[in-house]
Design a protein around this motif. Structure first.
Motif, PDB file in Angstrom:
ATOM      1  N   VAL A  29       0.850  -1.197   0.000  1.00  0.00           N
ATOM      2  CA  VAL A  29       0.000   0.000   0.000  1.00  0.00           C
ATOM      3  C   VAL A  29       0.882   1.241   0.000  1.00  0.00           C
ATOM      4  O   VAL A  29       1.798   1.366   0.821  1.00  0.00           O
ATOM      5  CB  VAL A  29      -0.942   0.004   1.230  1.00  0.00           C
ATOM      6  N   VAL A  30       0.597   2.152  -0.915  1.00  0.00           N
ATOM      7  CA  VAL A  30       1.297   3.426  -0.985  1.00  0.00           C
ATOM      8  C   VAL A  30       0.374   4.491  -0.406  1.00  0.00           C
ATOM      9  O   VAL A  30      -0.752   4.678  -0.886  1.00  0.00           O
ATOM     10  CB  VAL A  30       1.675   3.786  -2.436  1.00  0.00           C
ATOM     11  N   GLY A  31       0.836   5.156   0.627  1.00  0.00           N
ATOM     12  CA  GLY A  31       0.058   6.180   1.319  1.00  0.00           C
ATOM     13  C   GLY A  31      -0.559   5.604   2.579  1.00  0.00           C
ATOM     14  O   GLY A  31      -1.369   4.681   2.501  1.00  0.00           O
ATOM     15  N   CYS A  32      -0.166   6.108   3.725  1.00  0.00           N
ATOM     16  CA  CYS A  32      -0.605   5.553   5.010  1.00  0.00           C
ATOM     17  C   CYS A  32      -1.342   6.586   5.858  1.00  0.00           C
ATOM     18  O   CYS A  32      -1.247   6.589   7.084  1.00  0.00           O
ATOM     19  CB  CYS A  32       0.597   5.015   5.777  1.00  0.00           C
ATOM     20  N   GLY A  33      -2.077   7.450   5.196  1.00  0.00           N
ATOM     21  CA  GLY A  33      -2.824   8.489   5.906  1.00  0.00           C
ATOM     22  C   GLY A  33      -4.165   7.989   6.412  1.00  0.00           C
ATOM     23  O   GLY A  33      -4.404   6.787   6.551  1.00  0.00           O
ATOM     24  N   VAL A  34      -5.055   8.921   6.661  1.00  0.00           N
ATOM     25  CA  VAL A  34      -6.354   8.630   7.266  1.00  0.00           C
ATOM     26  C   VAL A  34      -7.172   7.658   6.426  1.00  0.00           C
ATOM     27  O   VAL A  34      -7.752   6.702   6.957  1.00  0.00           O
ATOM     28  CB  VAL A  34      -7.140   9.939   7.506  1.00  0.00           C
ATOM     29  N   ILE A  35      -7.248   7.871   5.129  1.00  0.00           N
ATOM     30  CA  ILE A  35      -8.058   6.990   4.284  1.00  0.00           C
ATOM     31  C   ILE A  35      -7.512   5.559   4.311  1.00  0.00           C
ATOM     32  O   ILE A  35      -8.269   4.596   4.404  1.00  0.00           O
ATOM     33  CB  ILE A  35      -8.157   7.531   2.847  1.00  0.00           C
ATOM     34  N   VAL A  67       2.165  -7.133   2.494  1.00  0.00           N
ATOM     35  CA  VAL A  67       3.610  -7.319   2.510  1.00  0.00           C
ATOM     36  C   VAL A  67       4.329  -6.050   2.939  1.00  0.00           C
ATOM     37  O   VAL A  67       5.272  -6.096   3.724  1.00  0.00           O
ATOM     38  CB  VAL A  67       4.111  -7.760   1.115  1.00  0.00           C
ATOM     39  N   ALA A  68       3.876  -4.902   2.435  1.00  0.00           N
ATOM     40  CA  ALA A  68       4.604  -3.664   2.688  1.00  0.00           C
ATOM     41  C   ALA A  68       3.668  -2.463   2.667  1.00  0.00           C
ATOM     42  O   ALA A  68       2.611  -2.500   2.039  1.00  0.00           O
ATOM     43  CB  ALA A  68       5.687  -3.467   1.633  1.00  0.00           C
ATOM     44  N   VAL A  69       4.099  -1.434   3.367  1.00  0.00           N
ATOM     45  CA  VAL A  69       3.421  -0.136   3.320  1.00  0.00           C
ATOM     46  C   VAL A  69       4.462   0.926   3.006  1.00  0.00           C
ATOM     47  O   VAL A  69       5.635   0.777   3.331  1.00  0.00           O
ATOM     48  CB  VAL A  69       2.691   0.197   4.647  1.00  0.00           C
ATOM     49  N   CYS A  70       4.006   2.000   2.365  1.00  0.00           N
ATOM     50  CA  CYS A  70       4.916   3.056   1.937  1.00  0.00           C
ATOM     51  C   CYS A  70       4.276   4.410   2.181  1.00  0.00           C
ATOM     52  O   CYS A  70       3.099   4.618   1.875  1.00  0.00           O
ATOM     53  CB  CYS A  70       5.214   2.872   0.449  1.00  0.00           C
ATOM     54  N   ARG A 100       5.075  -6.443   6.906  1.00  0.00           N
ATOM     55  CA  ARG A 100       6.443  -6.851   7.263  1.00  0.00           C
ATOM     56  C   ARG A 100       7.477  -5.783   6.942  1.00  0.00           C
ATOM     57  O   ARG A 100       8.505  -5.683   7.610  1.00  0.00           O
ATOM     58  CB  ARG A 100       6.812  -8.119   6.509  1.00  0.00           C
ATOM     59  N   GLU A 101       7.237  -5.001   5.911  1.00  0.00           N
ATOM     60  CA  GLU A 101       8.230  -4.030   5.436  1.00  0.00           C
ATOM     61  C   GLU A 101       7.636  -2.633   5.379  1.00  0.00           C
ATOM     62  O   GLU A 101       6.437  -2.477   5.125  1.00  0.00           O
ATOM     63  CB  GLU A 101       8.723  -4.411   4.043  1.00  0.00           C
ATOM     64  N   ILE A 102       8.484  -1.629   5.579  1.00  0.00           N
ATOM     65  CA  ILE A 102       8.080  -0.237   5.401  1.00  0.00           C
ATOM     66  C   ILE A 102       9.030   0.438   4.425  1.00  0.00           C
ATOM     67  O   ILE A 102      10.209   0.098   4.364  1.00  0.00           O
ATOM     68  CB  ILE A 102       8.035   0.545   6.729  1.00  0.00           C
ATOM     69  N   TYR A 103       8.476   1.379   3.683  1.00  0.00           N
ATOM     70  CA  TYR A 103       9.264   2.122   2.701  1.00  0.00           C
ATOM     71  C   TYR A 103       8.825   3.577   2.679  1.00  0.00           C
ATOM     72  O   TYR A 103       7.694   3.895   3.033  1.00  0.00           O
ATOM     73  CB  TYR A 103       9.051   1.538   1.288  1.00  0.00           C
ATOM     74  N   THR A 104       9.741   4.431   2.230  1.00  0.00           N
ATOM     75  CA  THR A 104       9.408   5.831   1.987  1.00  0.00           C
ATOM     76  C   THR A 104       9.496   6.166   0.495  1.00  0.00           C
ATOM     77  O   THR A 104       9.257   7.283   0.099  1.00  0.00           O
ATOM     78  CB  THR A 104      10.345   6.775   2.776  1.00  0.00           C
ATOM     79  N   ASP A 105       9.827   5.173  -0.317  1.00  0.00           N
ATOM     80  CA  ASP A 105       9.965   5.339  -1.766  1.00  0.00           C
ATOM     81  C   ASP A 105       9.210   4.193  -2.441  1.00  0.00           C
ATOM     82  O   ASP A 105       9.593   3.022  -2.314  1.00  0.00           O
ATOM     83  CB  ASP A 105      11.444   5.306  -2.139  1.00  0.00           C
ATOM     84  N   TYR A 106       8.138   4.519  -3.147  1.00  0.00           N
ATOM     85  CA  TYR A 106       7.311   3.468  -3.738  1.00  0.00           C
ATOM     86  C   TYR A 106       8.069   2.645  -4.780  1.00  0.00           C
ATOM     87  O   TYR A 106       7.851   1.444  -4.924  1.00  0.00           O
ATOM     88  CB  TYR A 106       6.025   4.047  -4.346  1.00  0.00           C
ATOM     89  N   ALA A 107       8.982   3.266  -5.536  1.00  0.00           N
ATOM     90  CA  ALA A 107       9.729   2.530  -6.552  1.00  0.00           C
ATOM     91  C   ALA A 107      10.615   1.475  -5.898  1.00  0.00           C
ATOM     92  O   ALA A 107      10.749   0.349  -6.391  1.00  0.00           O
ATOM     93  CB  ALA A 107      10.557   3.494  -7.400  1.00  0.00           C
TER      94      ALA A 107
END
Length: 66
Positions: free
Chosen positions: A8-14, A33-36, A53-60
Motif C-alpha cells: 500500500v502506498v500512502g498511510c494516511g487517514v483513508i 507485505v509492505a506499506v509506503c 512486514r516491510e516499510i518504505y518511503t519510496d514506492y519505486a
C-alpha cells in the motif's frame, strides 16, 4: 491457493480507515507485505497496526524489493 501479496502506498487517514482494514479483513486470501509513505513514521504506525512486514518511503524501491 496462494495469497495475493499487496503493498500500500500512502498511510494516511483513508488508508487507516478504509484500505488497510479491508486488506486485514481478507487475510485468508490477501497478504499485506509492505506499506509506503513519504513520512516514515506514518508507514511505521501502519505496519505495526496492520501487520505489514516491510516499510518504505519510496514506492519505486518498494516495488523493486517487496
Amino acid at each position: 491457493m496462494e495469497r495475493v501479496r499487496i503493498g500500500v502506498v500512502g498511510c494516511g487517514v483513508i488508508a487507516h480507515t478504509t484500505y488497510l482494514p479491508g486488506i486485514q479483513a481478507m487475510a485468508e486470501t490477501v497478504e499485506l507485505v509492505a506499506v509506503c509513505d513519504l513520512l516514515e513514521e506514518l508507514a511505521r504506525r501502519a505496519a505495526a497496526k496492520f501487520g505489514a512486514r516491510e516499510i518504505y518511503t519510496d514506492y519505486a524501491r518498494m516495488l523493486a524489493q517487496a
